[in-house]
Design an enzyme around this catalytic site. Sequence first.
Site, PDB file in Angstrom:
ATOM      1  N   HIS A  98      87.737  70.891   3.374  1.00  0.00           N
ATOM      2  CA  HIS A  98      88.350  72.077   2.773  1.00  0.00           C
ATOM      3  C   HIS A  98      88.235  73.245   3.744  1.00  0.00           C
ATOM      4  CE1 HIS A  98      87.940  70.775  -1.734  1.00  0.00           C
ATOM      5  NE2 HIS A  98      88.458  69.824  -0.971  1.00  0.00           N
ATOM      6  N   GLU A 138      86.995  76.164   3.425  1.00  0.00           N
ATOM      7  CA  GLU A 138      85.678  76.790   3.446  1.00  0.00           C
ATOM      8  C   GLU A 138      84.674  75.991   4.266  1.00  0.00           C
ATOM      9  OE1 GLU A 138      87.121  77.263  -0.938  1.00  0.00           O
ATOM     10  OE2 GLU A 138      87.497  75.921   0.750  1.00  0.00           O
ATOM     11  N   CYS A 152      85.870  75.429  -4.898  1.00  0.00           N
ATOM     12  CA  CYS A 152      85.421  74.360  -5.781  1.00  0.00           C
ATOM     13  C   CYS A 152      83.886  74.270  -5.730  1.00  0.00           C
ATOM     14  CB  CYS A 152      86.052  73.028  -5.364  1.00  0.00           C
ATOM     15  SG  CYS A 152      85.411  72.375  -3.796  1.00  0.00           S
ATOM     16  N   CYS A 189      82.358  73.265  -2.251  1.00  0.00           N
ATOM     17  CA  CYS A 189      82.324  74.359  -1.274  1.00  0.00           C
ATOM     18  C   CYS A 189      81.262  75.393  -1.631  1.00  0.00           C
ATOM     19  CB  CYS A 189      83.701  74.997  -1.163  1.00  0.00           C
ATOM     20  SG  CYS A 189      84.923  73.887  -0.406  1.00  0.00           S
TER      21      CYS A 189
END
Length: 154
Positions: free
Chosen positions: A53, A55, A83, A86
Amino acid sequence: MLTDDHWMQAALKCAEQAEAENEVPVGAVIVAGDKIIGEGWNKTIQLHDPSAHAEIIALRHAGQQLKNYRLLDATLYVTLEPCAMCLGAMMHARIKRVVYGTADPKTGALGGAVDVVSLPHWNHQFVVSSGVLADKCAKILIDFFQKRRNSGHD
């Protein structure tokens, strides 16, 4: 001192890079001392990695820049509400502040689907700000998925 809008614009540029690579357009930057120390955009498809992701990529980049896995006094800007995965990484990195653009009612973990940081036993807390350039952050995602639907994907 530069504003949250300024840094979210930088995160949006990362989201545009994700879109150019045919990834879901989410971008993130990590800022410390008025300087970007990490940036990332979704790379889950190209890396065949569900953890890639925006992040996580930005956290890895910042850690390498600082040569430290602790990102004390840093702020993470991301275009979409993070999410739970993360957020866990952000907690381990000791991020000071998280700023996100648009909410994610399906997987967002800062109040969208669930509010993970409100659970009482975390060993680290951070400040959360939401809704920064929310319309722009939402638009890039809406447009991306509309194009995919129109082209026969998903």
